[in-house]
Design a protein around this motif. Structure first.
Motif, short mmCIF file in Angstrom:
data_model
loop_
_atom_site.label_atom_id
_atom_site.label_comp_id
_atom_site.label_asym_id
_atom_site.label_seq_id
_atom_site.Cartn_x
_atom_site.Cartn_y
_atom_site.Cartn_z
N SER A 186 28.28 46.47 41.59
CA SER A 186 26.87 45.42 40.72
C SER A 186 25.96 46.55 41.26
O SER A 186 25.63 46.81 42.67
N GLY A 187 24.55 46.34 40.97
CA GLY A 187 23.26 46.52 41.78
C GLY A 187 23.21 47.86 42.00
O GLY A 187 22.73 48.46 42.88
N SER A 229 28.95 41.50 41.05
CA SER A 229 30.10 41.55 41.04
C SER A 229 31.84 40.61 40.95
O SER A 229 30.99 39.46 41.07
N PRO A 230 32.70 40.76 40.77
CA PRO A 230 33.91 40.27 40.15
C PRO A 230 34.51 39.25 41.01
O PRO A 230 34.61 38.31 40.84
N ASP A 231 33.64 39.73 42.66
CA ASP A 231 34.23 39.05 43.82
C ASP A 231 33.73 37.62 43.70
O ASP A 231 34.01 36.76 44.81
N THR A 280 39.83 28.80 40.26
CA THR A 280 40.15 30.11 41.13
C THR A 280 39.35 30.42 41.68
O THR A 280 37.94 30.69 40.63
N GLN A 281 39.24 31.13 43.08
CA GLN A 281 37.99 32.06 43.12
C GLN A 281 38.46 33.75 43.28
O GLN A 281 38.91 34.31 42.97
N GLU A 307 42.26 43.00 38.74
CA GLU A 307 41.62 43.71 39.90
C GLU A 307 41.96 45.09 38.74
O GLU A 307 42.94 44.89 38.08
N ALA A 308 40.16 44.86 38.88
CA ALA A 308 39.72 46.20 38.68
C ALA A 308 39.00 47.77 38.73
O ALA A 308 38.31 46.59 39.86
N ALA A 309 39.14 49.07 39.08
CA ALA A 309 38.66 49.77 39.66
C ALA A 309 37.06 49.64 39.01
O ALA A 309 36.23 49.11 39.58
N GLU A 310 37.06 49.11 38.40
CA GLU A 310 35.99 49.47 36.97
C GLU A 310 35.20 48.00 36.03
O GLU A 310 36.47 47.50 36.13
#
Length: 115
Positions: A16-17, A48-50, A65-66, A71-74
């Motif tokens: 991201s960014g 970002s997904p995190d 849930t955090q 999970e994915a690379a993209e």
């Protein structure tokens, strides 16, 4: 506005960014072109997904849930919602978006929404 159909253009990235200064300038110019041609609805970057939180309130208690759903690379790191008269026109806009941001674009029609 063109008063056609709405489409989502998802920017696919692994960070991201991550736009460079020159990519940022190209994106700004692309946004100006979208506005001039009547395609512009809204656009933005996405964290970002995190940084995501999954929320499931289908039961009696809401469960949070955090983290991402998977999970994915993209992932989708930004988006445009555009107004286009038909899918072919939206695809041409998506090609220009991909060139402007130097990323892959996922094009999807929005269901049940019309300008």
């Amino acid at each position: 506005m063109l008063a056609g159909m709405y489409f989502l253009l998802g920017v696919i990235d692994s960070v991201s960014g991550s736009a460079t200064a020159s990519e940022g300038e190209a994106i700004d110019a692309f946004n100006d072109e979208l506005k001039a041609r009547g395609h512009w609805v809204i656009a933005g970057g996405i964290a970002s997904p995190d940084q995501s939180v999954m929320i499931d309130a289908r039961g009696a208690d809401a469960v949070t849930t955090q983290g991402p759903v998977s999970e994915a690379a993209e992932f989708v790191s930004g988006f445009w919602i555009i107004d286009a008269p038909h899918a072919d026109a939206a695809q041409h806009v998506a090609i220009a978006a991909s060139r402007a941001c130097n990323r892959c674009i996922e094009l999807r029609p929005l269901l049940g929404l019309a300008p």
